[in-house]
Scaffold this motif. Structure first.
Motif, mmCIF file in Angstrom:
data_model
loop_
_atom_site.group_PDB
_atom_site.id
_atom_site.type_symbol
_atom_site.label_atom_id
_atom_site.label_comp_id
_atom_site.label_asym_id
_atom_site.label_seq_id
_atom_site.Cartn_x
_atom_site.Cartn_y
_atom_site.Cartn_z
ATOM 1 N N GLU A 160 0.974 -1.268 -0.024
ATOM 2 C CA GLU A 160 -0.074 -0.184 0.001
ATOM 3 C C GLU A 160 0.808 1.315 0.109
ATOM 4 O OE1 GLU A 160 -3.083 0.408 -0.422
ATOM 5 O OE2 GLU A 160 -2.359 2.449 -0.663
ATOM 6 N N PHE A 161 0.468 2.271 -0.679
ATOM 7 C CA PHE A 161 1.272 3.508 -0.973
ATOM 8 C C PHE A 161 0.628 4.668 -0.467
ATOM 9 C CE2 PHE A 161 2.880 0.598 -4.291
ATOM 10 C CZ PHE A 161 4.406 0.593 -3.889
ATOM 11 N N LEU A 162 -0.448 4.646 0.448
ATOM 12 C CA LEU A 162 -1.289 5.752 0.487
ATOM 13 C C LEU A 162 -0.255 6.228 1.887
ATOM 14 C CD1 LEU A 162 -2.354 5.185 3.920
ATOM 15 C CD2 LEU A 162 -3.904 3.734 2.845
ATOM 16 N N GLU A 164 -0.617 9.091 5.199
ATOM 17 C CA GLU A 164 -1.650 9.413 6.188
ATOM 18 C C GLU A 164 -2.078 10.895 5.888
ATOM 19 O OE1 GLU A 164 -0.881 8.010 10.019
ATOM 20 O OE2 GLU A 164 -0.257 6.056 9.353
ATOM 21 N N LYS A 219 8.146 -1.437 -2.726
ATOM 22 C CA LYS A 219 7.645 -0.838 -1.465
ATOM 23 C C LYS A 219 8.519 -0.325 -0.662
ATOM 24 C CE LYS A 219 5.191 0.928 1.395
ATOM 25 N NZ LYS A 219 4.253 1.956 1.301
ATOM 26 N N PHE A 264 8.366 16.170 -1.990
ATOM 27 C CA PHE A 264 9.304 15.987 -0.838
ATOM 28 C C PHE A 264 10.536 16.387 -0.614
ATOM 29 C CE2 PHE A 264 7.533 12.167 1.502
ATOM 30 C CZ PHE A 264 6.081 12.306 0.896
ATOM 31 N N LYS A 266 10.541 19.668 1.079
ATOM 32 C CA LYS A 266 10.080 20.392 2.140
ATOM 33 C C LYS A 266 11.291 20.278 3.209
ATOM 34 C CE LYS A 266 7.667 23.847 3.406
ATOM 35 N NZ LYS A 266 7.878 25.313 2.819
ATOM 36 N N SER A 268 12.368 20.197 7.138
ATOM 37 C CA SER A 268 11.616 19.950 8.273
ATOM 38 C C SER A 268 12.441 19.785 9.397
ATOM 39 C CB SER A 268 10.555 18.896 8.212
ATOM 40 O OG SER A 268 11.086 17.761 8.016
ATOM 41 N N PHE A 271 11.652 13.947 9.453
ATOM 42 C CA PHE A 271 10.488 12.971 8.990
ATOM 43 C C PHE A 271 10.073 12.199 10.213
ATOM 44 C CE2 PHE A 271 13.930 10.562 7.014
ATOM 45 C CZ PHE A 271 13.923 9.446 7.561
ATOM 46 N N GLY A 272 9.008 11.691 10.395
ATOM 47 C CA GLY A 272 8.392 10.826 11.414
ATOM 48 C C GLY A 272 7.374 9.809 10.714
ATOM 49 N N PHE A 276 8.544 5.428 7.342
ATOM 50 C CA PHE A 276 9.888 5.554 6.661
ATOM 51 C C PHE A 276 11.367 5.069 7.408
ATOM 52 C CE2 PHE A 276 8.827 9.823 4.288
ATOM 53 C CZ PHE A 276 8.276 9.001 3.487
ATOM 54 N N PHE A 337 2.687 13.325 13.610
ATOM 55 C CA PHE A 337 3.998 13.300 12.857
ATOM 56 C C PHE A 337 3.764 14.149 11.444
ATOM 57 C CE2 PHE A 337 3.489 10.530 8.953
ATOM 58 C CZ PHE A 337 2.110 9.884 9.227
ATOM 59 N N LYS A 338 2.528 14.267 10.972
ATOM 60 C CA LYS A 338 2.355 15.432 10.145
ATOM 61 C C LYS A 338 0.821 15.734 10.069
ATOM 62 C CE LYS A 338 1.020 13.377 5.913
ATOM 63 N NZ LYS A 338 1.137 12.819 4.818
ATOM 64 N N ARG A 444 8.932 23.875 10.494
ATOM 65 C CA ARG A 444 8.100 23.334 9.322
ATOM 66 C C ARG A 444 8.020 24.391 8.068
ATOM 67 N NH1 ARG A 444 6.760 17.851 8.735
ATOM 68 N NH2 ARG A 444 6.583 17.053 10.876
HETATM 69 C C1 UDX Z 1 4.879 7.449 3.761
HETATM 70 C C2 UDX Z 1 4.641 7.383 2.248
HETATM 71 O O1 UDX Z 1 4.566 8.638 1.697
HETATM 72 C C3 UDX Z 1 3.567 6.343 1.662
HETATM 73 O O2 UDX Z 1 3.626 6.170 0.345
HETATM 74 C C4 UDX Z 1 3.534 5.183 2.195
HETATM 75 O O3 UDX Z 1 2.553 4.209 1.977
HETATM 76 C C5 UDX Z 1 3.826 5.412 3.910
HETATM 77 O O4 UDX Z 1 4.824 6.122 4.386
HETATM 78 P P1 UDX Z 1 3.185 8.694 5.600
HETATM 79 O O5 UDX Z 1 4.274 8.340 6.631
HETATM 80 O O6 UDX Z 1 1.806 8.490 6.062
HETATM 81 O O7 UDX Z 1 3.475 8.102 4.130
HETATM 82 O O8 UDX Z 1 3.376 10.469 5.378
HETATM 83 P P2 UDX Z 1 4.388 11.191 4.352
HETATM 84 O O9 UDX Z 1 3.606 12.197 3.649
HETATM 85 O O10 UDX Z 1 5.335 10.523 3.344
HETATM 86 O O11 UDX Z 1 5.294 11.676 5.487
HETATM 87 C C6 UDX Z 1 6.451 11.458 6.326
HETATM 88 C C7 UDX Z 1 7.007 12.187 7.157
HETATM 89 O O12 UDX Z 1 7.938 13.038 6.100
HETATM 90 C C8 UDX Z 1 6.098 13.389 7.739
HETATM 91 O O13 UDX Z 1 6.745 13.413 9.202
HETATM 92 C C9 UDX Z 1 6.418 14.541 7.009
HETATM 93 O O14 UDX Z 1 6.054 15.694 7.668
HETATM 94 C C10 UDX Z 1 7.770 14.304 6.612
HETATM 95 N N1 UDX Z 1 8.078 15.275 5.190
HETATM 96 C C11 UDX Z 1 7.416 15.005 4.201
HETATM 97 C C12 UDX Z 1 8.740 16.181 5.254
HETATM 98 O O15 UDX Z 1 9.435 16.509 6.000
HETATM 99 N N2 UDX Z 1 9.035 16.712 3.814
HETATM 100 C C13 UDX Z 1 8.517 16.564 2.866
HETATM 101 O O16 UDX Z 1 8.807 17.261 1.932
HETATM 102 C C14 UDX Z 1 7.578 15.655 2.781
#
Ligand code: UDX
Ligand code: NAD
Length: 471
Positions: A160-162, A164, A219, A264, A266, A268, A271-272, A276, A337-338, A444
């Motif tokens: 799954e690539f969704l 949150e 994945k 991707f 940005k 910050s 990442f959380g 990841f 986390f976001k 952020r």
């Molecule tokens: C991620 C993948 O994007 C998704 O495809 C996979 O299925 C699950 O893992 P998710 O962890 O839900 O999704 O959110 P995502 O939007 O990827 O953000 C992950 C973290 O990276 C967040 O803490 C977000 O704030 C941070 N982030 C994201 C950045 O710091 N900078 C960016 O440019 C993008």
């Protein structure tokens, strides 16, 4: 073969939204989502769903009780299904071989054994959870060794690539759906059956079919590459702070190259999220097991850079506050986390707050979607600060940004919730309420720093300096 009944084992962040959308798009398919966790199932059957996702409630309410069901009767769900998604958690192992790196496959194994034990007819079993490459082989061995005669199991990988916060949007309109299968006539038949489920709403050219191992590895690879971009821009943010370059400008200039793209990039506070770090460590472990130490070291650096970014931010806060935050009140805006999720797994805020408490600061936390108890659980989890009393003495959980800011020495933006933007929050009132000098740290890059400096705030932004661009 036409699929009439689907069971999803695991009613979590992935199983719930994914299968709710399948039910929403395929009225001819009965979808039953099962879980061992009674409280979670009760919440799915109530007015207050167990997870917050924009658009999820509408989807669930439209189909629940029609062709979408939530139950703890795992065995019945399995028995009735033609196709079973295994969407259980695969956290990083906490102890034993590969601790801190490898995925804990105990939940996958338990679910697989249950399928083998209770099935009375043939099934297509689909790995939806993120798993190490070749996990399907282990599932197959368990299923084949435990099934009764005349029952056949075909295994597919359908990661799954969704993301949150945008789960429903991502599921309704995915960039692609990936389905891996053994390249045998039976494997390909099962693969086609799952393609035809998605084809109810996903165009056929967005359904990618591969072999099983490519699908499993893709994945991990996709998450590693996405996280790598964030660590790359975060590494550059440190250079920006030291030189007067502006990380937003650098990201924009790089992202305009169509070979790179703008997403991707940005910068910050780090990442959380539940995926990841876990999936990269999984890839690191896999590389090590395959005797590829250089590959392992390459990917490990993405996680190390993320840790460095969090530490760097904390150090900048402490040094700006005259090298001590003892007894100072630090207001933390955002704990998820976001934005647009109540999920706190691996949130950078947890690491930051832990450091603030260890420096004897008083921390006031506000997040629009994270429950009070969840914050306490995260901060008292073993390995963070397991003494609840100590945490309670230092932490105040607030009902608004204004309450958190009252009497604070510093305000830290940890999550990019829209309500924290200077167009939505009354920063002049916040300024009035804070101790002076009033420090504002934007982790952020959502604030208009010059405007806030004009109000009197001392503003620090990741990847920028106050004098950026000047000689
Ligand atoms: C991620 C993948 O994007 C998704 O495809 C996979 O299925 C699950 O893992 P998710 O962890 O839900 O999704 O959110 P995502 O939007 O990827 O953000 C992950 C973290 O990276 C967040 O803490 C977000 O704030 C941070 N982030 C994201 C950045 O710091 N900078 C960016 O440019 C993008
Ligand atoms: P989660 O912890 O929210 O949900 C997993 C659920 O499975 C839990 O409710 C748990 O009770 C249940 N469960 C565990 N063992 C079970 C069993 N034997 N029988 C019945 N139920 C059982 O996890 P999640 O975030 O939904 O993640 C699930 C998988 O999807 C993981 O492998 C994860 O890496 C992957 N994934 C997650 C995301 C995400 O954004 N969260 C995105 C893509 C992929």
């Amino acid at each position: 073969m036409s699929i009439k009944s689907i069971c999803c084992i695991g009613a979590g962040y992935v199983g719930g939204p994914t299968c709710a959308v399948i039910a929403y798009k395929c009225h001819d398919i009965k979808v039953t989502i099962v879980d061992l966790n009674q409280a979670r199932i009760d919440a799915w059957n109530s007015d207050k769903l167990p997870i917050y996702e924009p658009g999820l409630e509408e989807v669930v309410m439209a189909r629940r009780g029609k062709n979408l069901f939530f139950t703890t009767d795992v065995d019945k769900g399995i028995q009735e299904a033609d196709l079973i998604f295994v969407s259980v958690n695969t956290p990083t192992k906490k102890s034993g071989l590969g601790a801190g790196m490898a995925a804990d496959l105990a939940y996958i194994e338990a679910a697989t054994r249950r399928i083998a034990q209770v099935s009375k007819s043939s099934k297509i079993v689909v790995e939806k959870s993120t798993v190490p490459c070749r996990t399907a082989q282990s599932m197959r061995t368990i299923l084949d060794a435990n099934c009764t005669e005349n029952i056949r199991f075909d295994i597919l990988s359908n990661p799954e690539f969704l993301a949150e916060g945008t789960a429903i949007k991502d599921l309704m309109n995915p960039d692609r759906v990936l389905i891996g299968a053994l390249q045998t006539p039976e494997g390909i038949k099962a693969q086609n059956a799952l393609v035809s489920v998605y084809n109810h709403w996903v165009p056929i050219d967005r359904c990618i079919t591969t072999n099983l191992w490519s699908s499993e590895l893709s994945k991990l690879a996709a998450n590693a590459m996405l996280a790598q971009r964030i660590s790359s821009i975060n590494a550059l943010s440190a250079i920006c702070e030291a030189t007067g370059a502006d990380v937003d400008e650098v990201a924009y200039a790089c992202g305009r190259d169509s070979r790179l793209g703008s997403k991707f990039l940005k910068a910050s506070v780090g990442f959380g999220g539940s995926c990841f770090q876990k999936d990269i460590l999984n890839l690191v472990y896999l590389s090590t097991q395959l005797n590829l130490p250089e590959v392992a070291a390459y990917w490990k650096q993405v996680v190390d850079m993320n840790e460095y970014q969090k530490k760097r931010f904390v150090q900048r806060i402490i040094s700006t506050l005259f090298n001590t935050i003892t007894n100072k009140k630090i207001a933390v805006l955002g704990f998820a986390f976001k934005k647009d999720t109540g999920d706190t797994r691996e949130s950078a805020a947890i690491t930051l707050i832990k450091d603030f408490i260890q420096e004897h600061a008083r921390v006031a936390i506000y997040d629009p979607k994270v429950e009070h108890e969840q914050i306490m659980m995260d901060l008292t989890e073993p390995g963070v600060l397991d003494n609840r009393k100590q945490v309670e003495q230092h932490v105040q959980i607030c009902g608004s940004a204004m309450e958190a800011a009252d009497g604070a020495d510093a305000l830290i933006i940890c999550t990019e919730w829209d309500e924290f933007k200077d167009t939505n929050l009354d920063y002049s009132q916040i300024y009035e309420k804070m101790h002076k000098p009033a420090f504002l740290f934007d982790g952020r890059l959502i604030l208009d720093a010059p405007k806030l400096r004009g109000m009197g705030f001392k503003v620090q932004v990741i990847g920028k300096t106050e004098l950026a661009g000047t000689a």
